[in-house]
Design an enzyme around this catalytic site. Structure first.
Site, PDB file in Angstrom:
ATOM      1  N   SER A   1      46.993  88.274 -12.512  1.00 32.54           N
ATOM      2  CA  SER A   1      47.813  89.307 -13.145  1.00 32.54           C
ATOM      3  C   SER A   1      47.641  90.638 -12.431  1.00 32.54           C
ATOM      4  CB  SER A   1      47.396  89.457 -14.607  1.00 32.54           C
ATOM      5  OG  SER A   1      48.280  90.319 -15.296  1.00 32.54           O
ATOM      6  N   PRO A   2      48.706  91.455 -12.345  1.00 30.94           N
ATOM      7  CA  PRO A   2      48.550  92.794 -11.776  1.00 30.94           C
ATOM      8  C   PRO A   2      47.636  93.639 -12.661  1.00 30.94           C
ATOM      9  CG  PRO A   2      50.744  92.509 -12.727  1.00 30.94           C
ATOM     10  CD  PRO A   2      50.088  91.173 -12.746  1.00 30.94           C
TER      11      PRO A   2
ATOM     12  N   CYS B   1      45.503  97.365 -12.632  1.00 23.63           N
ATOM     13  CA  CYS B   1      45.258  98.635 -11.954  1.00 23.63           C
ATOM     14  C   CYS B   1      43.792  98.769 -11.567  1.00 23.63           C
ATOM     15  CB  CYS B   1      45.672  99.800 -12.842  1.00 23.63           C
ATOM     16  SG  CYS B   1      47.453  99.938 -13.059  1.00 23.63           S
TER      17      CYS B   1
ATOM     18  N   ALA C   1      50.134  97.634 -10.345  1.00 24.69           N
ATOM     19  CA  ALA C   1      51.365  98.411 -10.347  1.00 24.69           C
ATOM     20  C   ALA C   1      51.359  99.342  -9.132  1.00 24.69           C
ATOM     21  CB  ALA C   1      51.462  99.219 -11.636  1.00 24.69           C
TER      22      ALA C   1
ATOM     23  N   GLN D   1      53.762  94.185  -7.384  1.00 23.52           N
ATOM     24  CA  GLN D   1      54.450  94.702  -8.559  1.00 23.52           C
ATOM     25  C   GLN D   1      54.938  96.116  -8.254  1.00 23.52           C
ATOM     26  OE1 GLN D   1      52.520  96.083 -12.346  1.00 23.52           O
ATOM     27  NE2 GLN D   1      53.510  94.274 -13.206  1.00 23.52           N
TER      28      GLN D   1
ATOM     29  N   TYR E   1      56.073 101.978 -19.374  1.00 25.35           N
ATOM     30  CA  TYR E   1      56.345 102.748 -18.171  1.00 25.35           C
ATOM     31  C   TYR E   1      57.858 102.961 -18.051  1.00 25.35           C
ATOM     32  CZ  TYR E   1      51.443 101.799 -17.432  1.00 25.35           C
ATOM     33  OH  TYR E   1      50.078 101.729 -17.602  1.00 25.35           O
TER      34      TYR E   1
ATOM     35  N   ARG F   1      58.654  91.788 -14.930  1.00 23.11           N
ATOM     36  CA  ARG F   1      57.737  91.840 -16.074  1.00 23.11           C
ATOM     37  C   ARG F   1      58.361  92.681 -17.175  1.00 23.11           C
ATOM     38  NH1 ARG F   1      51.179  92.652 -16.544  1.00 23.11           N
ATOM     39  NH2 ARG F   1      51.329  90.383 -16.317  1.00 23.11           N
TER      40      ARG F   1
ATOM     41  N   GLY G   1      44.389  87.597 -16.206  1.00 21.12           N
ATOM     42  CA  GLY G   1      43.931  88.921 -15.819  1.00 21.12           C
ATOM     43  C   GLY G   1      42.430  89.081 -15.909  1.00 21.12           C
ATOM     44  N   ARG G   2      41.948  89.453 -17.089  1.00 21.95           N
ATOM     45  CA  ARG G   2      40.533  89.817 -17.244  1.00 21.95           C
ATOM     46  C   ARG G   2      39.590  88.697 -16.828  1.00 21.95           C
ATOM     47  NH1 ARG G   2      43.227  92.914 -20.938  1.00 21.95           N
ATOM     48  NH2 ARG G   2      42.480  95.061 -21.230  1.00 21.95           N
TER      49      ARG G   2
END
Length: 362
Positions: A23-24, A26, A58, A100, A184, A232, A328-329
């Site tokens: 997963s993207p 930051c 991102a 992304q 966003y 997304r 992700g995590r």
């Protein structure tokens, strides 16, 4: 045969060896938006770890499109060149490098999370954020002045996505994702909570979704026919007490994006407003959103949210709830999640030869 986590998947001319995507996330580790050794190691190690798609955080299409002054960007040729080492390495591991493309909108110009996520003023290295309407993020104190985009400036943003996609292609990326989620800029246009415009980009569903459709079309126009484009979205604002963006609208938007050439909808949720009411955030809590969009549109989807184990990820794919498990995590905790998942599920996965001496015997 039933698809599984370690089934291959074809998206246009791109072949994925499994259904696991990083997963993207930051990293807040750039200077002037430029990729550096951190990005090479962070993304490269997940490619070594066996994920079929490794996606950047991102990546801002303009300087004011960043969340923080430390965000990654791709608004110049120099930014694209700085990313080439990473894409080259990811591909050498038989993973697919993805980017992304993003614009933070009203949530931009704030400090990194570990520095408090506080507003950063222009004289401190920040900028004046932009938004669809004069509806600033509800900080408790002062924040930089918000700039409401004119109709012409909205067109400029779409062009920034187009040019960023061209640079991403030059940098070696094989998948481009348009970021229209998490509060966003593009998501701000979608939701009537943050979009109070009365021009062709506000009001009706058709108008509020226009910039997302235009940005997706702009990216698709410059992206090769044999390479996929993802989008997304936040399936819901989680603001049931007011008129907001919801799952029904997400289904409609996803269908429209599919007609414009989007190959996969990356389905997340929330992020628009701090008053959001999250559901029970247990394992897979956002998977039903992806599942419904898949059922209603026939499009391929990626599921996110609390996917922590190999068996859970495998069940999501096997049960036809999503085509990709976007993790992700767990990838932060374990860069080699995919290789370990293959061991747990008794599936085939290619370990790098440098690491094969450590492969557990079955």
């Amino acid at each position: 045969m039933t698809d599984s986590l370690f089934s291959s998947l074809s998206l246009r001319g791109t072949e994925l060896s499994n259904r696991i995507m990083v997963s993207p996330m930051c990293q807040y580790s750039s200077t002037d938006g430029l990729a550096n050794d951190w990005h090479l190691v962070h993304l490269g190690s997940r490619a070594v770890g066996g994920a079929s798609i490794v996606m950047t955080e991102a990546t801002a299409v303009s300087p004011e499109g960043r969340i923080s002054p430390n965000d990654l960007g791709i608004w110049s040729d120099e930014h694209a060149e700085a990313l080439e080492r990473t894409t080259t390495f990811v591909k050498s591991m038989d993973s697919v490098p993805a980017i992304q493309l993003a614009h933070a909108g009203r949530k931009g110009s704030k400090s990194r999370p570990w520095d408090g996520s506080e507003p950063v003023f222009p004289d401190e290295g920040g900028w004046n954020p932009v938004a669809p309407s004069d509806v600033p993020w509800p900080y408790e104190g002062d924040a930089p002045e918000l700039h409401e985009l004119s109709t012409e400036e909205v067109g400029d943003v779409v062009e920034e996505f187009r040019v960023a996609a061209e640079r991403a292609l030059d940098a070696g990326f094989e998948i481009a994702e348009v970021h229209a989620a998490h509060g966003y800029l593009l998501h701000e246009f979608l939701s009537p909570v943050t979009n109070h415009r009365d021009d062709e980009y506000g009001g009706s569903f058709e108008n509020r979704t226009r910039i997302v459709r235009e940005a997706t079309e702009a990216v698709r126009d410059v992206w090769p026919d044999d390479k996929p484009v993802f989008v997304r979205i936040s399936a819901t604002d989680w603001l049931d007490d007011r008129e907001s963006w919801d799952l029904d609208q997400s289904v409609r938007l996803s269908a429209a994006l599919g007609e414009l050439g989007a190959d996969l909808i990356d389905v997340s949720a929330g992020g628009l407003h701090p008053d959001q009411q999250l559901p029970n955030t247990g394992p897979g809590y956002q998977v039903p959103y992806a599942e419904l969009i898949r059922e209603e549109t026939g499009l391929r989807v990626g599921a996110v949210g609390g996917i922590r184990t190999a068996r859970h990820a495998d069940e999501i794919v096997r049960n036809g709830r999503a085509d990709l498990a976007i993790v992700g995590r767990e990838h932060l905790r374990d860069p080699y999640f995919a290789l370990h998942a293959a061991q747990e599920l008794d599936a085939d996965a290619e370990w790098p030869p440098q690491y094969r001496r450590a492969v557990p015997r079955r």
